[in-house]
Design a protein around this motif. Structure first.
Motif, short mmCIF file in Angstrom:
data_model
loop_
_atom_site.label_atom_id
_atom_site.label_comp_id
_atom_site.label_asym_id
_atom_site.label_seq_id
_atom_site.Cartn_x
_atom_site.Cartn_y
_atom_site.Cartn_z
N VAL A 1 0.84 -1.21 0.00
CA VAL A 1 0.00 0.00 0.00
C VAL A 1 0.87 1.25 0.00
O VAL A 1 0.59 2.21 -0.73
N ILE A 2 1.94 1.25 0.80
CA ILE A 2 2.86 2.39 0.85
C ILE A 2 3.45 2.65 -0.53
O ILE A 2 3.49 3.79 -1.01
N GLU A 3 3.89 1.58 -1.19
CA GLU A 3 4.49 1.72 -2.52
C GLU A 3 3.48 2.25 -3.53
O GLU A 3 3.80 3.11 -4.36
N ARG A 4 2.24 1.75 -3.44
CA ARG A 4 1.20 2.21 -4.37
C ARG A 4 0.88 3.68 -4.14
O ARG A 4 0.75 4.45 -5.09
N LEU A 5 0.75 4.09 -2.87
CA LEU A 5 0.44 5.48 -2.57
C LEU A 5 1.56 6.42 -3.00
O LEU A 5 1.30 7.52 -3.50
N MET A 6 2.80 5.98 -2.84
CA MET A 6 3.93 6.82 -3.22
C MET A 6 4.06 6.99 -4.73
O MET A 6 4.67 7.95 -5.22
N SER A 7 3.46 6.07 -5.47
CA SER A 7 3.59 6.11 -6.94
C SER A 7 2.49 6.94 -7.60
O SER A 7 2.54 7.20 -8.80
N LYS A 8 1.48 7.36 -6.81
CA LYS A 8 0.33 8.07 -7.40
C LYS A 8 0.57 9.57 -7.44
O LYS A 8 1.28 10.14 -6.61
N SER A 9 -0.08 10.21 -8.39
CA SER A 9 0.00 11.67 -8.51
C SER A 9 -1.28 12.35 -8.01
O SER A 9 -1.29 13.56 -7.78
N SER A 10 -2.35 11.60 -7.85
CA SER A 10 -3.60 12.13 -7.29
C SER A 10 -4.30 11.01 -6.53
O SER A 10 -4.06 9.82 -6.78
N TYR A 11 -5.17 11.42 -5.59
CA TYR A 11 -5.73 10.44 -4.65
C TYR A 11 -7.24 10.61 -4.53
O TYR A 11 -7.80 11.68 -4.79
N ASP B 1 -6.87 3.98 3.06
CA ASP B 1 -5.68 3.11 3.07
C ASP B 1 -4.51 3.81 3.77
O ASP B 1 -3.75 3.19 4.53
N LEU B 2 -4.35 5.10 3.51
CA LEU B 2 -3.26 5.86 4.11
C LEU B 2 -3.37 5.87 5.63
O LEU B 2 -2.37 5.65 6.34
N VAL B 3 -4.58 6.11 6.14
CA VAL B 3 -4.78 6.12 7.60
C VAL B 3 -4.51 4.75 8.20
O VAL B 3 -3.85 4.63 9.25
N THR B 4 -4.96 3.71 7.53
CA THR B 4 -4.71 2.34 8.02
C THR B 4 -3.22 2.06 8.08
O THR B 4 -2.73 1.46 9.06
N VAL B 5 -2.47 2.49 7.07
CA VAL B 5 -1.02 2.28 7.06
C VAL B 5 -0.35 3.08 8.18
O VAL B 5 0.54 2.57 8.88
N LEU B 6 -0.76 4.32 8.37
CA LEU B 6 -0.18 5.15 9.42
C LEU B 6 -0.34 4.50 10.80
O LEU B 6 0.55 4.61 11.65
N ARG B 7 -1.45 3.79 10.99
CA ARG B 7 -1.72 3.18 12.30
C ARG B 7 -1.27 1.72 12.38
O ARG B 7 -1.50 1.05 13.37
N PHE C 1 -9.72 13.97 7.25
CA PHE C 1 -8.69 13.08 7.79
C PHE C 1 -9.05 12.68 9.21
O PHE C 1 -8.93 11.50 9.60
N GLN C 2 -9.51 13.64 10.01
CA GLN C 2 -9.89 13.34 11.39
C GLN C 2 -11.05 12.34 11.45
O GLN C 2 -11.08 11.44 12.27
N ILE C 3 -12.01 12.51 10.55
CA ILE C 3 -13.16 11.59 10.51
C ILE C 3 -12.70 10.17 10.19
O ILE C 3 -13.11 9.21 10.85
N VAL C 4 -11.85 10.05 9.19
CA VAL C 4 -11.35 8.72 8.81
C VAL C 4 -10.48 8.14 9.92
O VAL C 4 -10.54 6.94 10.22
N PHE C 5 -9.67 9.00 10.56
CA PHE C 5 -8.78 8.55 11.63
C PHE C 5 -9.59 8.02 12.82
O PHE C 5 -9.32 6.93 13.34
N HIS C 6 -10.58 8.79 13.25
CA HIS C 6 -11.44 8.34 14.35
C HIS C 6 -12.15 7.03 13.99
O HIS C 6 -12.26 6.12 14.83
N SER C 7 -12.62 6.95 12.76
CA SER C 7 -13.34 5.75 12.32
C SER C 7 -12.41 4.53 12.29
O SER C 7 -12.82 3.41 12.63
#
Length: 235
Positions: A7-17, A24-30, A78-84
């Motif tokens: 997931v990290i590799e995929r996110l780093m390769s994208k130019s827009s999200y 996915d980013l929040v899940t990876v961070l945690r 971001f806060q909403i997704v993080f709390h969820s």
């Protein structure tokens, strides 16, 4: 390569999200491969973050700053997704449950759009909304409706909401302008004679009642006055 690294590799390769990328980013961070600080957080430990981000969006809104509004809405999201995501780990709910819940709520509370209810104007929409909300929450008594006003609201805002609900339930009379001003003057006289914090609190509450009569938000006009105060010193 484990799933988090993919997931990290995929996110780093994208130019827009998109929204799925954010989840996915929040899940990876945690995750174990993510950020130590993010892993340590609980819903309560980041309680004030969502408040701060909301007020920062309001600042952008008041300044008509589209760039700031866009950025701060992202922070709120971001806060909403993080709390969820924290609650997903706890088995309580996930962000899809949040989305499902709000969609169902909006459909139920707009029967004039998604049902056969007819309304003449926005005033009737608000009356229906309040009635449906009270039925949903099983708020039968006027006190239960008053007690539903969130205690976490800024006090000026909460005071006006309490006064409004009390008037709608005929618990207090709807003051006219002269009587509202008279109540403020009476509180001022009491404050001169007694000079204590209870009198000052009553004065602030009466001013909120006056603001409601004038159809202005006490919280908002005090915000404007704060900015005027700062500008005088800047000049």
């Amino acid at each position: 390569m484990n799933e988090a690294n993919k997931v990290i590799e995929r996110l780093m390769s994208k130019s827009s999200y998109n929204f799925d990328d954010l989840c996915d980013l929040v899940t990876v961070l945690r995750s174990e491969n993510g950020c130590p600080w993010d892993r340590e957080q609980t819903n309560k430990s980041i309680r004030n973050c969502i408040i701060d981000e909301t007020y920062e969006f309001i600042e952008g809104l008041d300044n008509e700053d589209n760039e700031l509004m866009c950025e701060e809405l992202g922070d709120v999201l971001f806060q909403i997704v993080f709390h969820s995501d924290i609650k997903r780990d706890n088995g309580a709910f996930n962000v899809n449950d949040v989305i499902d819940g709000i969609c169902k709520k909006m459909i139920i509370r707009h029967p004039h759009v998604f049902g056969d209810v007819n309304v003449k104007n926005s005033d009737e929409v608000l009356v229906n909304w309040e009635n449906i909300k009270n039925d949903e929450k099983k708020r039968k008594t006027p006190y239960e409706q008053l007690d539903s006003v969130a205690k976490s609201l800024p006090s000026l805002m909460r005071a006006q909401k309490l006064i409004g609900k009390a008037q709608k339930n005929n618990l207090i009379e709807c003051a006219d302008f002269d009587s509202a001003v008279s109540d403020v003057k009476e509180c001022l006289d009491n404050l001169k004679n007694i000079n204590d914090r209870d009198c000052l609190g009553e004065l602030l509450f009466k001013i909120c009642s006056l603001a409601r009569y004038m159809d202005v938000e006490a919280e908002e006009i005090l915000y404007v006055e704060n900015e005027k105060f700062l500008k005088r010193f800047a000049q």
